[in-house]
Scaffold this motif. Sequence first.
Motif, PDB file in Angstrom:
ATOM      1  N   TRP A  53     -19.123 -33.534  46.136  1.00 26.18           N
ATOM      2  CA  TRP A  53     -17.850 -33.044  46.659  1.00 26.18           C
ATOM      3  C   TRP A  53     -17.358 -33.986  47.738  1.00 26.18           C
ATOM      4  O   TRP A  53     -18.115 -34.758  48.315  1.00 26.18           O
ATOM      5  N   VAL A  54     -16.058 -33.923  47.964  1.00 22.92           N
ATOM      6  CA  VAL A  54     -15.419 -34.765  48.969  1.00 22.92           C
ATOM      7  C   VAL A  54     -14.962 -33.848  50.106  1.00 22.92           C
ATOM      8  O   VAL A  54     -14.211 -32.910  49.881  1.00 22.92           O
ATOM      9  N   PRO A  55     -15.439 -34.102  51.327  1.00 29.51           N
ATOM     10  CA  PRO A  55     -15.025 -33.265  52.457  1.00 29.51           C
ATOM     11  C   PRO A  55     -13.510 -33.318  52.664  1.00 29.51           C
ATOM     12  O   PRO A  55     -12.861 -34.324  52.371  1.00 29.51           O
ATOM     13  N   GLU A  61     -14.342 -42.230  48.438  1.00 31.41           N
ATOM     14  CA  GLU A  61     -15.490 -43.086  48.740  1.00 31.41           C
ATOM     15  C   GLU A  61     -16.495 -42.395  49.655  1.00 31.41           C
ATOM     16  O   GLU A  61     -17.629 -42.833  49.784  1.00 31.41           O
ATOM     17  N   ASP A  62     -16.081 -41.311  50.301  1.00 31.58           N
ATOM     18  CA  ASP A  62     -16.958 -40.572  51.218  1.00 31.58           C
ATOM     19  C   ASP A  62     -17.559 -39.336  50.557  1.00 31.58           C
ATOM     20  O   ASP A  62     -17.942 -38.383  51.223  1.00 31.58           O
ATOM     21  N   MET A  63     -17.683 -39.379  49.244  1.00 28.07           N
ATOM     22  CA  MET A  63     -18.214 -38.260  48.476  1.00 28.07           C
ATOM     23  C   MET A  63     -19.646 -37.944  48.895  1.00 28.07           C
ATOM     24  O   MET A  63     -20.479 -38.839  49.047  1.00 28.07           O
ATOM     25  N   LEU A  64     -19.922 -36.662  49.095  1.00 24.44           N
ATOM     26  CA  LEU A  64     -21.282 -36.220  49.392  1.00 24.44           C
ATOM     27  C   LEU A  64     -21.984 -35.923  48.070  1.00 24.44           C
ATOM     28  O   LEU A  64     -21.481 -35.167  47.247  1.00 24.44           O
ATOM     29  N   THR A  65     -23.146 -36.519  47.878  1.00 28.65           N
ATOM     30  CA  THR A  65     -23.880 -36.317  46.629  1.00 28.65           C
ATOM     31  C   THR A  65     -25.041 -35.352  46.784  1.00 28.65           C
ATOM     32  O   THR A  65     -25.559 -34.845  45.805  1.00 28.65           O
ATOM     33  N   ASP A  66     -25.497 -35.107  47.992  1.00 29.22           N
ATOM     34  CA  ASP A  66     -26.442 -34.040  48.298  1.00 29.22           C
ATOM     35  C   ASP A  66     -26.364 -33.780  49.792  1.00 29.22           C
ATOM     36  O   ASP A  66     -25.614 -34.429  50.492  1.00 29.22           O
ATOM     37  N   SER A  67     -27.080 -32.834  50.260  1.00 31.58           N
ATOM     38  CA  SER A  67     -26.898 -32.391  51.639  1.00 31.58           C
ATOM     39  C   SER A  67     -27.031 -33.548  52.633  1.00 31.58           C
ATOM     40  O   SER A  67     -28.090 -34.082  52.841  1.00 31.58           O
ATOM     41  N   GLY A  68     -25.873 -33.909  53.197  1.00 30.41           N
ATOM     42  CA  GLY A  68     -25.867 -34.902  54.257  1.00 30.41           C
ATOM     43  C   GLY A  68     -25.818 -36.355  53.838  1.00 30.41           C
ATOM     44  O   GLY A  68     -25.680 -37.223  54.671  1.00 30.41           O
TER      45      GLY A  68
END
Length: 73
Positions: A53-55, A61-68
């Motif tokens: 998800w993307v905040p 480009e700042d997509m989070l792929t797992d926690s943190g």
Amino acid sequence: PDYVKLAESYGGVGFVVKHPDEVDTVIEKAYAIMDRPVIIDFHVHERVDVYPWVPAGAANEDMLTDSGKISNI
């Protein structure tokens, strides 16, 4: 918003998934529709981690792929 009505207002089809058991069935129905757009509204409990998800306000480009962890694709 009501994504089913939104989809219909643009000539598409909308589905709502409220339980994990509905996911496969709804996706199969969506894939079967070839002549118009489809929107699926997945209702996910706020405590469930859903990745990637993307905040809000961030770039893809700042997509989070797992926690943190940030993935620079």
